[in-house]
Design a protein around this motif. Structure first.
Motif, PDB file in Angstrom:
ATOM      1  N   ALA A 269       0.832  -1.201   0.000  1.00 33.60           N
ATOM      2  CA  ALA A 269       0.000   0.000   0.000  1.00 33.60           C
ATOM      3  C   ALA A 269       0.866   1.249   0.000  1.00 33.60           C
ATOM      4  O   ALA A 269       2.094   1.182   0.124  1.00 33.60           O
ATOM      5  CB  ALA A 269      -0.922   0.003   1.220  1.00 33.60           C
ATOM      6  N   ARG A 270       0.189   2.371  -0.147  1.00 30.61           N
ATOM      7  CA  ARG A 270       0.772   3.681   0.083  1.00 30.61           C
ATOM      8  C   ARG A 270      -0.147   4.403   1.057  1.00 30.61           C
ATOM      9  O   ARG A 270      -1.370   4.302   0.966  1.00 30.61           O
ATOM     10  CB  ARG A 270       0.926   4.479  -1.218  1.00 30.61           C
ATOM     11  N   THR A 271       0.451   5.172   1.978  1.00 32.41           N
ATOM     12  CA  THR A 271      -0.360   5.803   3.018  1.00 32.41           C
ATOM     13  C   THR A 271      -1.347   6.812   2.460  1.00 32.41           C
ATOM     14  O   THR A 271      -2.344   7.125   3.121  1.00 32.41           O
ATOM     15  CB  THR A 271       0.545   6.491   4.049  1.00 32.41           C
ATOM     16  N   ASP A 272      -1.109   7.342   1.254  1.00 35.30           N
ATOM     17  CA  ASP A 272      -2.021   8.318   0.666  1.00 35.30           C
ATOM     18  C   ASP A 272      -2.924   7.714  -0.404  1.00 35.30           C
ATOM     19  O   ASP A 272      -3.572   8.443  -1.153  1.00 35.30           O
ATOM     20  CB  ASP A 272      -1.230   9.483   0.063  1.00 35.30           C
ATOM     21  N   ASP A 273      -2.990   6.380  -0.440  1.00 39.66           N
ATOM     22  CA  ASP A 273      -3.742   5.750  -1.519  1.00 39.66           C
ATOM     23  C   ASP A 273      -4.361   4.456  -1.009  1.00 39.66           C
ATOM     24  O   ASP A 273      -4.524   4.261   0.189  1.00 39.66           O
ATOM     25  CB  ASP A 273      -2.812   5.507  -2.705  1.00 39.66           C
ATOM     26  N   ILE A 274      -4.683   3.562  -1.921  1.00 37.63           N
ATOM     27  CA  ILE A 274      -5.328   2.297  -1.607  1.00 37.63           C
ATOM     28  C   ILE A 274      -4.277   1.248  -1.240  1.00 37.63           C
ATOM     29  O   ILE A 274      -3.097   1.543  -1.110  1.00 37.63           O
ATOM     30  CB  ILE A 274      -6.179   1.815  -2.784  1.00 37.63           C
ATOM     31  N   ALA A 275      -4.735   0.020  -1.078  1.00 36.27           N
ATOM     32  CA  ALA A 275      -3.851  -1.111  -0.803  1.00 36.27           C
ATOM     33  C   ALA A 275      -4.161  -2.245  -1.771  1.00 36.27           C
ATOM     34  O   ALA A 275      -5.254  -2.309  -2.343  1.00 36.27           O
ATOM     35  CB  ALA A 275      -4.019  -1.594   0.643  1.00 36.27           C
ATOM     36  N   PHE A 276      -3.188  -3.115  -1.966  1.00 41.12           N
ATOM     37  CA  PHE A 276      -3.387  -4.353  -2.719  1.00 41.12           C
ATOM     38  C   PHE A 276      -3.098  -5.520  -1.783  1.00 41.12           C
ATOM     39  O   PHE A 276      -2.135  -5.486  -1.010  1.00 41.12           O
ATOM     40  CB  PHE A 276      -2.449  -4.438  -3.919  1.00 41.12           C
ATOM     41  N   VAL A 277      -3.911  -6.555  -1.867  1.00 45.83           N
ATOM     42  CA  VAL A 277      -3.748  -7.748  -1.035  1.00 45.83           C
ATOM     43  C   VAL A 277      -3.574  -8.968  -1.920  1.00 45.83           C
ATOM     44  O   VAL A 277      -4.271  -9.113  -2.935  1.00 45.83           O
ATOM     45  CB  VAL A 277      -4.965  -7.933  -0.101  1.00 45.83           C
ATOM     46  N   LEU A 278      -2.643  -9.839  -1.553  1.00 45.32           N
ATOM     47  CA  LEU A 278      -2.474 -11.138  -2.198  1.00 45.32           C
ATOM     48  C   LEU A 278      -2.645 -12.207  -1.127  1.00 45.32           C
ATOM     49  O   LEU A 278      -2.161 -12.054   0.002  1.00 45.32           O
ATOM     50  CB  LEU A 278      -1.102 -11.266  -2.844  1.00 45.32           C
ATOM     51  N   LEU A 279      -3.335 -13.294  -1.489  1.00 46.05           N
ATOM     52  CA  LEU A 279      -3.656 -14.347  -0.541  1.00 46.05           C
ATOM     53  C   LEU A 279      -3.203 -15.703  -1.061  1.00 46.05           C
ATOM     54  O   LEU A 279      -3.300 -15.978  -2.261  1.00 46.05           O
ATOM     55  CB  LEU A 279      -5.168 -14.402  -0.292  1.00 46.05           C
ATOM     56  N   ASP A 280      -2.748 -16.549  -0.158  1.00 41.75           N
ATOM     57  CA  ASP A 280      -2.401 -17.911  -0.560  1.00 41.75           C
ATOM     58  C   ASP A 280      -3.598 -18.647  -1.126  1.00 41.75           C
ATOM     59  O   ASP A 280      -3.454 -19.471  -2.039  1.00 41.75           O
ATOM     60  CB  ASP A 280      -1.844 -18.694   0.640  1.00 41.75           C
ATOM     61  N   ASP A 281      -4.787 -18.373  -0.580  1.00 43.02           N
ATOM     62  CA  ASP A 281      -5.964 -19.111  -1.032  1.00 43.02           C
ATOM     63  C   ASP A 281      -6.729 -18.379  -2.129  1.00 43.02           C
ATOM     64  O   ASP A 281      -7.893 -18.705  -2.411  1.00 43.02           O
ATOM     65  CB  ASP A 281      -6.892 -19.439   0.141  1.00 43.02           C
ATOM     66  N   ALA A 282      -6.087 -17.402  -2.777  1.00 38.73           N
ATOM     67  CA  ALA A 282      -6.657 -16.757  -3.968  1.00 38.73           C
ATOM     68  C   ALA A 282      -5.570 -16.734  -5.030  1.00 38.73           C
ATOM     69  O   ALA A 282      -4.979 -15.696  -5.313  1.00 38.73           O
ATOM     70  CB  ALA A 282      -7.139 -15.346  -3.643  1.00 38.73           C
ATOM     71  N   PRO A 283      -5.266 -17.888  -5.617  1.00 33.71           N
ATOM     72  CA  PRO A 283      -4.132 -17.999  -6.540  1.00 33.71           C
ATOM     73  C   PRO A 283      -4.185 -16.999  -7.689  1.00 33.71           C
ATOM     74  O   PRO A 283      -5.192 -16.886  -8.382  1.00 33.71           O
ATOM     75  CB  PRO A 283      -4.235 -19.439  -7.060  1.00 33.71           C
ATOM     76  N   GLY A 284      -3.088 -16.276  -7.866  1.00 31.20           N
ATOM     77  CA  GLY A 284      -2.952 -15.371  -8.988  1.00 31.20           C
ATOM     78  C   GLY A 284      -3.773 -14.105  -8.916  1.00 31.20           C
ATOM     79  O   GLY A 284      -3.728 -13.300  -9.837  1.00 31.20           O
ATOM     80  N   GLU A 285      -4.521 -13.888  -7.843  1.00 38.68           N
ATOM     81  CA  GLU A 285      -5.378 -12.712  -7.755  1.00 38.68           C
ATOM     82  C   GLU A 285      -4.694 -11.585  -6.995  1.00 38.68           C
ATOM     83  O   GLU A 285      -4.004 -11.815  -6.004  1.00 38.68           O
ATOM     84  CB  GLU A 285      -6.700 -13.048  -7.068  1.00 38.68           C
ATOM     85  N   VAL A 286      -4.907 -10.361  -7.484  1.00 39.56           N
ATOM     86  CA  VAL A 286      -4.459  -9.154  -6.809  1.00 39.56           C
ATOM     87  C   VAL A 286      -5.717  -8.391  -6.430  1.00 39.56           C
ATOM     88  O   VAL A 286      -6.490  -7.986  -7.303  1.00 39.56           O
ATOM     89  CB  VAL A 286      -3.550  -8.308  -7.715  1.00 39.56           C
ATOM     90  N   LEU A 287      -5.961  -8.209  -5.139  1.00 37.57           N
ATOM     91  CA  LEU A 287      -7.224  -7.682  -4.638  1.00 37.57           C
ATOM     92  C   LEU A 287      -7.045  -6.260  -4.125  1.00 37.57           C
ATOM     93  O   LEU A 287      -6.469  -6.055  -3.056  1.00 37.57           O
ATOM     94  CB  LEU A 287      -7.754  -8.580  -3.510  1.00 37.57           C
ATOM     95  N   PRO A 288      -7.519  -5.247  -4.855  1.00 37.44           N
ATOM     96  CA  PRO A 288      -7.449  -3.877  -4.360  1.00 37.44           C
ATOM     97  C   PRO A 288      -8.374  -3.669  -3.165  1.00 37.44           C
ATOM     98  O   PRO A 288      -9.441  -4.271  -3.078  1.00 37.44           O
ATOM     99  CB  PRO A 288      -7.902  -3.036  -5.558  1.00 37.44           C
TER     100      PRO A 288
END
Length: 313
Positions: A269-288
């Motif tokens: 993430a950036r403190t002035d913006d959004i975040a991205f999350v990656l999960l072991d149980d969501a293969p290949g997905e980048v979750l804003p």
């Protein structure tokens, strides 16, 4: 490319690139935190950290040389980032280990010597290090993907469209899901396959996940969040603020960059913006993760935690 002495057998080592291995900066692919990354390489987690030097010997074999001379390695990385030449030759008295193979992909090779290959286990005394297999998904691939997003933040942010959220627009709607497939060459440079937009003006329990909170009852079903695991990530990150985790679980970078990792998840993430999350149980997905009301103070708290941890060392 520079040459140094390979402590394993006295042969010359042609240096290709390097990386830091410190509590505040290390290849995430090695572990969720600094002690875990050191353990992956069989190293003691020194407070001052290490430099990792990747090169080939005269026969073309891949070697990772570990040095406690972090200042020299940091200077080399800074010079290379600016396009300047720097002869990286760590002091032999600072050499901590010489490990076969490379734990990360290295795209360059030494000309006029045999092609890159791993030394035999008999020669090296241990199995060679190797980058993670990008044909599968698991913790190393998830962390490698988060590393790549941290480096190419603005490219990923631009794919979502719209300006970065500012303090005055922190409660505006933000995209909440994007699916990506791992690149077969780098294992991390992924491209979006689908976007689903939903509002992110939310309550403290749900705002940073994209779920919508209404003060008045509504017969309409609430918008779905991108993945149920995001709630767990945010709760885990909040717990880090209350109870600091092992060194390296939370790191900060230039321009308000924040990185946090935990069992099964990575957050960039950036403190002035959004975040991205990656999960072991969501293969290949980048979750804003939309900013909402709760994400900004959480990111600020994580940034302060990373800064205080670094200052204490």
């Amino acid at each position: 490319m520079t040459a140094a002495e390979n402590p394993e057998d006295g042969d010359e080592l042609f240096v290709l690139t390097a990386a830091m291995l410190t509590p505040g900066q290390f290849p995430g692919v090695l572990g969720d935190d600094y002690p875990a990354a050191c353990a992956e390489l069989g190293l003691e987690p020194l407070a001052g950290g290490y430099g990792l030097v990747f090169g080939q010997d005269g026969g073309g074999a891949r070697w990772t040389v570990v040095t406690t001379d972090t200042v020299t390695v940091a200077c080399a990385l800074a010079a290379w980032d600016c396009g300047l030449e720097y002869d990286l030759a760590p002091d032999e008295n600072c050499l901590a280990a010489s490990l076969p193979g490379w734990p990360l992909p290295v795209a360059v090779a030494v000309p006029n010597i045999p092609a890159p290959h791993d030394p035999s286990e008999e020669e090296a005394g241990r199995p060679p290090l190797a980058p993670p297999d990008v044909s599968v998904w698991g913790p190393p691939q998830r962390r490698l993907g988060a590393d790549e997003i941290a480096v190419r933040w603005f490219e990923w942010r631009d794919q979502l469209g719209g300006p970065a959220a500012s303090p005055s627009s922190a409660d505006e709607a933000a995209p909440v899901t994007e699916t990506a497939d791992a690149d077969t060459d780098a294992g991390t440079d992924t491209a979006p396959a689908a976007d689903t937009d939903t509002d992110s003006d939310t309550s403290p329990a749900a705002d940073a996940t994209g779920a919508e909170d209404r003060s008045e009852p509504s017969a309409a079903a609430p918008p779905s969040i991108s993945h149920s695991g995001i709630r767990h990530v945010l709760e885990s990150a909040e717990e880090y603020v209350r109870n600091p985790p092992p060194p390296g679980r939370v790191r900060s970078g230039h321009g308000g960059a924040v990185r946090a990792d935990g069992p099964g998840w990575s957050l960039v993430a950036r403190t002035d913006d959004i975040a991205f999350v990656l999960l072991d149980d969501a293969p290949g997905e980048v979750l804003p993760v939309g900013r909402g009301a709760a994400l900004p103070p959480l990111l600020e708290a994580l940034s302060r935690l990373a800064a205080s941890t670094a200052a204490a060392r």
